[in-house]
Design an enzyme around this catalytic site. Structure first.
Site, PDB file in Angstrom:
ATOM      1  CE  LYS A 201       3.484  34.360  29.513  1.00  0.00           C
ATOM      2  NZ  LYS A 201       2.410  35.370  29.542  1.00  0.00           N
TER       3      LYS A 201
ATOM      4  CD  GLN B 215      -0.738  35.681  31.647  1.00  0.00           C
ATOM      5  OE1 GLN B 215       0.455  35.806  31.431  1.00  0.00           O
ATOM      6  NE2 GLN B 215      -1.538  35.004  30.845  1.00  0.00           N
TER       7      GLN B 215
ATOM      8  CG  ASP C  99       1.803  40.465  25.748  1.00  0.00           C
ATOM      9  OD1 ASP C  99       2.254  39.374  25.365  1.00  0.00           O
ATOM     10  OD2 ASP C  99       1.199  40.623  26.825  1.00  0.00           O
TER      11      ASP C  99
END
Length: 315
Positions: free
Chosen positions: A58, A102, A125
């Protein structure tokens, strides 16, 4: 009577992800010309090898596209209160447009409380209840990356959604539920299946568009698929048993070579034997999974625009 046969179309997620990243890079350049650089903060707790690899990917992609990124790495022993302070600090920073925590987090950390502490406008997200509500009501917002990637595959492949019978197998908050909502918003007729669904094969055989997101290798078999259907396979399941590999991929020399080298191969939630009778399908790997990071980058740029009162999409 002669039976017509067709070749199933492979939906190349890698190529589509490349298109999206190129578009994001162009948007970032346009924003930079007006003095704005989108910023993404990734919080990685402890040392989980798979998560570390994913996070590095990422961060690397951010650098390639011109997005500013930071990686915060609190120790495994971090408390919920300490994590909440980290999130509060990131919420307050003007140079950070997106916050990604995460998962999974250590068991002693209150994951739900933490995710809800992220500002909805920085929730790249798409997990915050406010963004879930925005998705349901069709308002501009940040949508979960994997379901958003599914919709991009369908759109960019010119596959019909409106009026189609869509079946989603799996009801997770991360994929199944938001995918069903996005398909419904696109005017599909949607059925969501799960572990309590009666006669699942009868339901899936009625699908023009079948999304498998249940996390069980090869669960959707050939006899559960309507010939000509579009198959979207979200599953990424690693198998390490040689007999299983041979059962999923008979006479596949490339997979056999991969297994011999790595000791494992990946298979989706749809059995490979079902793909030949479909009209189109996403392979594993190289399908839906390839879109997730690309959509994260798109969400970061979208967040940067929405926070500054700019129209999401084009600068």
């Amino acid at each position: 009577m002669k039976v017509m046969t067709t070749t199933a179309r492979v939906l190349d997620g890698v190529a589509i992800a490349g298109q999206i990243k190129a578009e994001v890079a162009a948007e970032v350049k346009q924003l930079a010309a007006h003095g704005t650089t989108p910023g993404l903060a990734v919080v990685l707790v402890g040392h989980v090898p798979a998560s570390e690899i994913y996070v590095r990917s990422k961060v690397k992609t951010c650098g390639e596209l011109g997005i500013y990124s930071e990686m915060l790495t609190p120790p495994e022993s971090v408390t919920t209160e300490e994590m909440l302070r980290i999130v509060a600090d990131l919420n307050a920073r003007e140079d950070i447009d997106g916050i990604l925590i995460q998962l999974p987090l250590p068991k002693h950390v209150d994951t739900k409380r933490l995710l809800e502490a992220v500002s909805p406008d920085k929730d790249v997200d798409g997990f915050h209840p406010v963004n879930v509500g925005r998705l349901q009501s069709g308002q501009p917002g940040l949508a979960p990356c994997t379901p958003a990637g599914i919709m991009e595959i369908l759109r960019r492949s010119n596959l019909p959604v409106a009026g189609q019978n869509a079946v989603v197998v799996g009801r997770s908050d991360i994929v199944g539920k938001p995918a069903a909502m996005m398909l419904l918003n696109a005017s599909a007729t949607v059925t969501v299946c799960h572990s309590k669904t009666r006669d699942l094969p009868a339901v899936t055989r009625g699908a023009d568009l079948l999304v498998a997101a249940i996390g069980r290798p090869g669960f959707i078999t050939r006899d559960m698929v309507k010939p000509g259907a579009t198959l979207i396979d979200v599953g990424i399941n690693r198998i390490t048993d040689a007999h299983e590999v041979a059962g999923f991929f008979p006479n596949d020399t490339a997979r056999a070579a991969t297994f011999a080298k790595r000791g494992s191969v990946v298979v989706g939630d749809i059995h490979p034997e079902a793909f030949p009778i479909s009209g189109a399908y996403t392979p594993v790997p190289g399908g839906v999974g390839a879109l997730t990071i690309a959509m994260l980058m798109q969400n970061t740029v979208t967040a940067a625009k929405l926070r500054r009162g700019l129209k999401a999409g084009k600068s």
